[in-house]
Design an enzyme around this catalytic site. Sequence first.
Site, mmCIF file in Angstrom:
data_model
loop_
_atom_site.group_PDB
_atom_site.id
_atom_site.type_symbol
_atom_site.label_atom_id
_atom_site.label_comp_id
_atom_site.label_asym_id
_atom_site.label_seq_id
_atom_site.Cartn_x
_atom_site.Cartn_y
_atom_site.Cartn_z
ATOM 1 N N ASP A 165 6.693 0.543 11.258
ATOM 2 C CA ASP A 165 5.987 0.523 10.268
ATOM 3 C C ASP A 165 4.785 1.550 10.688
ATOM 4 O O ASP A 165 4.436 2.518 9.575
ATOM 5 C CB ASP A 165 5.263 -0.805 9.959
ATOM 6 C CG ASP A 165 4.121 -0.787 9.130
ATOM 7 O OD1 ASP A 165 4.499 -0.398 7.856
ATOM 8 O OD2 ASP A 165 3.219 -1.355 9.087
ATOM 9 N N ASP B 239 4.316 5.914 8.739
ATOM 10 C CA ASP B 239 3.018 6.504 8.250
ATOM 11 C C ASP B 239 2.561 7.835 8.869
ATOM 12 O O ASP B 239 2.407 8.724 8.331
ATOM 13 C CB ASP B 239 1.937 5.247 8.281
ATOM 14 C CG ASP B 239 1.964 4.400 7.314
ATOM 15 O OD1 ASP B 239 3.123 4.316 6.427
ATOM 16 O OD2 ASP B 239 0.940 4.004 6.462
ATOM 17 N N TYR C 264 6.857 -9.659 12.597
ATOM 18 C CA TYR C 264 6.605 -10.038 11.319
ATOM 19 C C TYR C 264 7.295 -10.991 10.608
ATOM 20 O O TYR C 264 6.755 -11.872 9.635
ATOM 21 C CB TYR C 264 7.451 -8.887 10.563
ATOM 22 C CG TYR C 264 6.753 -7.398 10.394
ATOM 23 C CD1 TYR C 264 6.333 -6.699 11.208
ATOM 24 C CD2 TYR C 264 6.525 -7.234 9.030
ATOM 25 C CE1 TYR C 264 5.728 -5.705 10.965
ATOM 26 C CE2 TYR C 264 5.955 -5.785 8.600
ATOM 27 C CZ TYR C 264 5.573 -5.179 9.575
ATOM 28 O OH TYR C 264 4.839 -4.075 9.366
HETATM 29 C C1 IPM Z 1 5.764 -0.943 4.422
HETATM 30 C C2 IPM Z 1 4.594 -1.785 4.135
HETATM 31 C C3 IPM Z 1 4.924 -3.313 4.502
HETATM 32 C C4 IPM Z 1 5.488 -3.584 6.110
HETATM 33 C C5 IPM Z 1 3.837 -4.157 4.069
HETATM 34 C C6 IPM Z 1 3.403 -4.138 2.650
HETATM 35 C C7 IPM Z 1 4.278 -5.564 4.351
HETATM 36 O O1 IPM Z 1 3.698 -1.485 5.077
HETATM 37 O O2 IPM Z 1 7.044 -1.114 3.838
HETATM 38 O O3 IPM Z 1 5.803 0.004 5.484
HETATM 39 O O4 IPM Z 1 4.650 -3.624 6.954
HETATM 40 O O5 IPM Z 1 6.482 -3.523 6.283
HETATM 41 MG MG MG Z 2 3.971 0.297 6.040
#
Ligand code: IPM
Ligand code: MG
Length: 401
Positions: free
Chosen positions: A282, A286, A177
């Site tokens: 990340d 999800d 990142y």
């Molecule tokens: C999250 C989002 C962010 C990330 C994006 C929007 C940059 O997906 O906070 O999970 O990848 O950290």
């Molecule tokens: Mg995310």
Amino acid sequence: MIRTILSGLGPAQTCFLRPGNGTEKDFAAARDITMTIPKKIVLLPGDGIGPEIMRAAVRVLKDCAAKFGRDFRFAEFPFGGCAIDATGEPLPAETLKACRAADAILLGAIGGPKWDAVPLAKRPETGLLALRKALGLYINLRPIDLHAPLRGLSPLRADRASDVHIDFVRELAGDVYFGEHRLEADPSGERATDTGGYTTGEIERVAQYAFARAETRKGRVASVDKSNVLAMSQLWRKTVTRLAADHSKVKLEHLYVDNAAMQLVLAPAQFDVILTSNMFGDILTDLGAALAGSIGLIPSMSCGPGPSLYEPIHGSAPTLAGKDVANPVGMILSAAMMLRESFGMKREAEWIESAVDRVFASGIRTPDTVEPGTTKVGCIEFGERLHAELLETVSHRGQDA
Ligand code: IPM
Ligand code: MG
């Protein structure tokens, strides 16, 4: 001067209080003082559904202030795509200045197709990364809890969906990142390169938080990496293993990220705290949100040495924006998390969390949580129902610790 770590504040936050002789009464008095000090809350509604869900969360906080006699001072600033439109920058200097001076920050969501063509360096997402970096937010806590009234929403079989309470501790300030992103010419067309890495110190500080968190829970840390392939994962595993020696009450295990993804679906109840790097965190959070039934339900806290930032983990959902169909619960639970973790207001946080569960249990559902036999309502109506439920009760179950 006595240095007191207030119960309920995250391990990264400490309070410096006036002298006392350390009796229970002193601690209670000190706690009451910090509770009544005005709290400066910076609001960054952002893009897409961000402003709608932020309105719902602010209403809950105003209810909380009225009911418990708290003093919350709100100030709203542009951030993300709307800030690009207004100022040309996703993170205007004025917004960053306000965030630095805040007691806590609430963020809705950022981004959308309107800004997809903007160069990477100026995208809304780059503004979010810049904000995380500028505030030194290296810990990202994402709790995945299956709410009892919403069990039926989980894609998991019923026997796998019980007793799932996972605290993801995602590293937030390193990894690919924050490395170099390069695009150059190549005989076949172009070549894209992203670099990233971790230092011992960066791994230690987030791992310490995960161990401390596990000590207040079931005492288990699962550290997730890809140390069979990546050098940074090898350093990650070595460092976490070394730190485990200082936490004899915590049981540490290591999983490769591919196996972790599978285990999360097959047997999620085995996990307590999952510690992982920025990119893996990340992706896996999800997946965790899907287990809970909807990504619209999941709050998060990002913290470092200064003010913490609270945001739902979902995105700006541009296709849902302006239609009054967004689920405000991830945002509202982020506000509750702020009360508990930044302000030590455990009772207030529980008041909000339990009211959300009761609204769901009564069969009132946002479009993403609707099930047969329940009533579908929009974001505004859900906020109304929650407001009514909150006014109905002041829970005295969990007194301030
Ligand atoms: C999250 C989002 C962010 C990330 C994006 C929007 C940059 O997906 O906070 O999970 O990848 O950290
Ligand atoms: Mg995310």
